[in-house]
Design a protein around this motif. Structure first.
Motif, PDB file in Angstrom:
ATOM      1  N   VAL A   1      -6.585  14.404 -12.862  1.00  0.00           N
ATOM      2  CA  VAL A   1      -7.282  13.463 -12.690  1.00  0.00           C
ATOM      3  C   VAL A   1      -7.683  12.543 -13.877  1.00  0.00           C
ATOM      4  CG1 VAL A   1      -9.645  14.673 -13.118  1.00  0.00           C
ATOM      5  CG2 VAL A   1      -9.525  12.947 -11.495  1.00  0.00           C
ATOM      6  N   GLY A   2      -7.630  13.137 -15.175  1.00  0.00           N
ATOM      7  CA  GLY A   2      -7.737  12.355 -16.170  1.00  0.00           C
ATOM      8  C   GLY A   2      -6.644  11.844 -16.894  1.00  0.00           C
ATOM      9  N   MET A   3      -5.585  12.420 -16.512  1.00  0.00           N
ATOM     10  CA  MET A   3      -4.420  11.983 -17.208  1.00  0.00           C
ATOM     11  C   MET A   3      -3.635  10.639 -17.044  1.00  0.00           C
ATOM     12  SD  MET A   3      -2.418  15.807 -16.776  1.00  0.00           S
ATOM     13  CE  MET A   3      -1.149  15.492 -18.137  1.00  0.00           C
ATOM     14  N   ASP A   4      -2.801  10.339 -17.976  1.00  0.00           N
ATOM     15  CA  ASP A   4      -1.978   9.068 -17.761  1.00  0.00           C
ATOM     16  C   ASP A   4      -0.764   9.513 -17.430  1.00  0.00           C
ATOM     17  OD1 ASP A   4      -0.418   9.206 -19.962  1.00  0.00           O
ATOM     18  OD2 ASP A   4      -1.849   8.210 -21.240  1.00  0.00           O
ATOM     19  N   LYS A   5       0.061   8.352 -16.932  1.00  0.00           N
ATOM     20  CA  LYS A   5       1.221   8.456 -16.212  1.00  0.00           C
ATOM     21  C   LYS A   5       2.249   9.172 -17.131  1.00  0.00           C
ATOM     22  CE  LYS A   5       3.533   8.556 -12.372  1.00  0.00           C
ATOM     23  NZ  LYS A   5       2.982   9.319 -11.114  1.00  0.00           N
ATOM     24  N   GLU A   6       2.275   8.666 -18.354  1.00  0.00           N
ATOM     25  CA  GLU A   6       3.300   9.255 -19.422  1.00  0.00           C
ATOM     26  C   GLU A   6       3.192  10.624 -19.681  1.00  0.00           C
ATOM     27  OE1 GLU A   6       3.039   6.937 -23.018  1.00  0.00           O
ATOM     28  OE2 GLU A   6       4.053   5.140 -22.087  1.00  0.00           O
ATOM     29  N   GLU A   7       1.798  11.041 -19.785  1.00  0.00           N
ATOM     30  CA  GLU A   7       1.424  12.399 -19.895  1.00  0.00           C
ATOM     31  C   GLU A   7       2.109  13.513 -18.617  1.00  0.00           C
ATOM     32  OE1 GLU A   7      -2.687  12.861 -22.485  1.00  0.00           O
ATOM     33  OE2 GLU A   7      -2.845  12.049 -20.338  1.00  0.00           O
ATOM     34  N   ILE A   8       1.744  12.975 -17.643  1.00  0.00           N
ATOM     35  CA  ILE A   8       2.185  13.614 -16.406  1.00  0.00           C
ATOM     36  C   ILE A   8       3.866  13.774 -16.478  1.00  0.00           C
ATOM     37  CG2 ILE A   8       2.135  13.654 -13.836  1.00  0.00           C
ATOM     38  CD1 ILE A   8      -0.427  12.247 -14.196  1.00  0.00           C
ATOM     39  N   VAL A   9       4.451  12.529 -16.592  1.00  0.00           N
ATOM     40  CA  VAL A   9       5.683  12.532 -16.679  1.00  0.00           C
ATOM     41  C   VAL A   9       6.571  13.538 -17.715  1.00  0.00           C
ATOM     42  CG1 VAL A   9       8.001  11.280 -17.562  1.00  0.00           C
ATOM     43  CG2 VAL A   9       6.124  10.107 -15.871  1.00  0.00           C
ATOM     44  N   ALA A  10       5.870  13.529 -18.922  1.00  0.00           N
ATOM     45  CA  ALA A  10       6.334  14.377 -19.823  1.00  0.00           C
ATOM     46  C   ALA A  10       6.064  16.118 -19.390  1.00  0.00           C
ATOM     47  CB  ALA A  10       5.441  14.214 -20.942  1.00  0.00           C
ATOM     48  N   GLU A  11       5.112  16.223 -18.603  1.00  0.00           N
ATOM     49  CA  GLU A  11       4.896  17.508 -18.282  1.00  0.00           C
ATOM     50  C   GLU A  11       5.738  17.834 -17.306  1.00  0.00           C
ATOM     51  OE1 GLU A  11       1.006  19.616 -16.905  1.00  0.00           O
ATOM     52  OE2 GLU A  11       1.039  19.047 -19.230  1.00  0.00           O
ATOM     53  N   ALA A  12       6.179  17.040 -16.322  1.00  0.00           N
ATOM     54  CA  ALA A  12       7.124  17.070 -15.439  1.00  0.00           C
ATOM     55  C   ALA A  12       8.600  17.428 -15.737  1.00  0.00           C
ATOM     56  CB  ALA A  12       7.139  16.035 -14.357  1.00  0.00           C
ATOM     57  N   GLN A  13       8.714  16.828 -16.849  1.00  0.00           N
ATOM     58  CA  GLN A  13      10.354  17.014 -17.671  1.00  0.00           C
ATOM     59  C   GLN A  13      10.196  18.148 -18.147  1.00  0.00           C
ATOM     60  OE1 GLN A  13      10.244  13.493 -20.095  1.00  0.00           O
ATOM     61  NE2 GLN A  13      11.407  12.415 -18.781  1.00  0.00           N
ATOM     62  N   ARG A  14       9.349  18.907 -18.412  1.00  0.00           N
ATOM     63  CA  ARG A  14       9.464  20.044 -19.323  1.00  0.00           C
ATOM     64  C   ARG A  14       9.322  21.205 -18.050  1.00  0.00           C
ATOM     65  NH1 ARG A  14       5.130  18.084 -22.583  1.00  0.00           N
ATOM     66  NH2 ARG A  14       3.585  18.978 -21.398  1.00  0.00           N
ATOM     67  N   LEU A  15       8.776  20.823 -17.000  1.00  0.00           N
ATOM     68  CA  LEU A  15       8.594  21.912 -15.886  1.00  0.00           C
ATOM     69  C   LEU A  15       9.903  21.871 -15.194  1.00  0.00           C
ATOM     70  CD1 LEU A  15       7.040  23.922 -14.317  1.00  0.00           C
ATOM     71  CD2 LEU A  15       5.992  21.703 -13.168  1.00  0.00           C
ATOM     72  N   GLY A  16      10.685  20.681 -15.273  1.00  0.00           N
ATOM     73  CA  GLY A  16      11.990  20.714 -14.337  1.00  0.00           C
ATOM     74  C   GLY A  16      11.793  20.063 -13.143  1.00  0.00           C
ATOM     75  N   THR A  17      10.733  19.414 -12.852  1.00  0.00           N
ATOM     76  CA  THR A  17      10.394  18.969 -11.423  1.00  0.00           C
ATOM     77  C   THR A  17      10.745  17.398 -11.463  1.00  0.00           C
ATOM     78  OG1 THR A  17       8.329  18.644 -11.991  1.00  0.00           O
ATOM     79  CG2 THR A  17       8.781  20.573 -10.866  1.00  0.00           C
ATOM     80  N   TYR A  18      10.981  16.729 -12.609  1.00  0.00           N
ATOM     81  CA  TYR A  18      10.983  15.316 -12.918  1.00  0.00           C
ATOM     82  C   TYR A  18      12.088  14.693 -12.114  1.00  0.00           C
ATOM     83  CZ  TYR A  18      11.207  10.474 -14.798  1.00  0.00           C
ATOM     84  OH  TYR A  18      11.412   9.261 -15.005  1.00  0.00           O
TER      85      TYR A  18
END
Length: 288
Positions: A198-215
Motif C-alpha cells: 500500500v505504501g510502495m511506489d511503482k519502481e520498488e514494486i517492479v524491482a521486487e517483481a524482477q527479483r521474484l521472477g514474475t515481472y
C-alpha cells in the motif's frame, strides 16, 4: 570450553599452521565455528536465504491475482510471512480471449515454487460486468466491479478456510485506489483486507517483481476484465450512499452466488504440472 577459549585455541592452531595474523577489526577472512554437543562445524561465509517464515505456519489467505505487476508481489509477501495463499483471478472469457487466464496460470506455476503447491480460482466476471454496465452510471462502475470482486473472493476464501483477503493495491495508483475508494470497496466484506504494497511506489514494486521472477510474465500483453467496460472518467471519491443506491438495482446476492458456483479451481504443485480443473465448490473441504 567457553566461546573465547575456542576462539583462542582455533586461532592459535591456524596461526601455527599458516602463519596468519589476527586482525579483529578488519579481517580478510572470517572463520565461523558452530560447536554442538558432539560435533563442530566450520565455514567461511554465509549466503543470504529467502528469509521470512515457513509457509503455512501463519494460516491461509486469499489473494486477488490480476495478472499485473503488483498482485503477484503482494502474494509473495504473504507467503514470506508464513501464509498459505489461495489465488483468485477474475476473467471475462468468452467476451475477451483466454490470454489473462494463461498468464495467471504461469504466475500460479511460478508462485507454486515458493509455497510448493497453489490453488488458482478462475472466476468468470464478464456477464457480471455487462449487468453492471446496463444498470449503473459509468463513474461508479469500477468501484462496484471491485466491491463485487471482494464479495466473491470472500465467499471463496471462507469456503476454503482462509482468514483474510490480500490485494496489490497502492494508495493513489489508479482511480479505484484512492483512500476514499479503498474504504468504500473494503467496507463490503467483514474479513480483514491485507494490502502489503500500500505504501510502495511503482519502481520498488517492479524491482521486487524482477527479483521474484514474475515481472517478465506480468508485462505480457493480455485482455483482462479490468479493461472491459471501463468508463473514461471513473469516480475517484465514490460516496457509499451513491454506491448503495446503485447496487439496489442489481441482484447482488445472486450475482455473487452464481460467480462462486461457476468458479473453476486448478492446482499447481512444484515441480509437477497442474492437476486438471474442477469446480471450486467441489474442493471446499479438501485439505492441503
Amino acid at each position: 570450553m567457553t566461546s573465547p577459549q575456542i576462539e583462542r585455541e582455533v586461532g592459535g592452531r591456524i596461526k601455527e599452521a599458516k602463519g596468519w595474523l589476527v586482525n579483529l577489526d578488519e579481517p580478510e577472512l572470517t572463520i565461523h565455528v558452530e560447536a554442538l554437543t558432539n560435533d563442530a562445524f566450520y565455514y567461511f561465509g554465509k549466503e543470504r536465504g529467502a528469509g521470512g517464515m515457513p509457509v503455512g505456519v501463519s494460516g491461509r489467505v486469499a489473494c486477488l491475482l490480476s495478472g499485473g505487476i503488483d498482485s503477484p508481489v503482494a502474494a509473495w509477501r504473504l507467503m514470506r510471512r508464513g501464509c498459505r495463499v489461495l489465488l483468485v483471478h477474475f476473467h471475462s472469457y468468452p467476451i475477451l480471449s483466454r490470454a489473462s487466464q494463461e498468464k495467471v496460470r504461469e504466475l500460479a506455476r511460478l508462485l507454486a515454487g515458493l509455497q510448493f503447491h497453489s490453488r488458482l480460482f478462475l472466476v468468470p466476471f464478464g456477464e457480471i460486468q455487462q449487468q453492471v454496465t446496463l444498470s449503473v452510471a459509468p463513474p461508479l462502475r469500477v468501484v462496484i466491479y471491485r466491491r463485487l470482486m471482494m464479495r466473491i473472493a470472500e465467499q471463496i476464501a471462507r469456503q476454503n478456510r482462509a482468514q483474510a483477503l490480500v490485494t496489490g493495491e497502492v494508495v493513489g495508483q489508479v482511480a479505484s485506489q484512492t483512500l476514499e475508494n479503498m474504504a468504500t470497496i473494503g467496507s463490503v466484506v467483514t474479513m480483514p483486507v491485507l494490502r502489503p504494497l500500500v505504501g510502495m511506489d511503482k519502481e520498488e514494486i517492479v524491482a521486487e517483481a524482477q527479483r521474484l521472477g514474475t515481472y517478465r510474465i506480468s508485462i505480457v500483453p493480455d485482455e483482462d476484465c479490468c479493461t472491459l467496460f471501463t468508463p473514461r472518467h471513473p469516480a475517484t471519491r465514490a460516496r457509499i450512499s451513491d454506491i448503495a443506491r446503485a447496487e439496489q438495482t442489481l441482484p447482488i446476492d445472486t450475482m455473487v452466488e452464481e460467480a462462486v458456483r461457476a468458479a473453476v479451481v486448478e492446482r499447481f504443485q512444484f515441480p509437477e504440472s497442474p492437476v486438471p480443473a474442477a469446480s471450486a465448490h467441489a474442493t471446499q473441504n479438501e485439505r492441503w
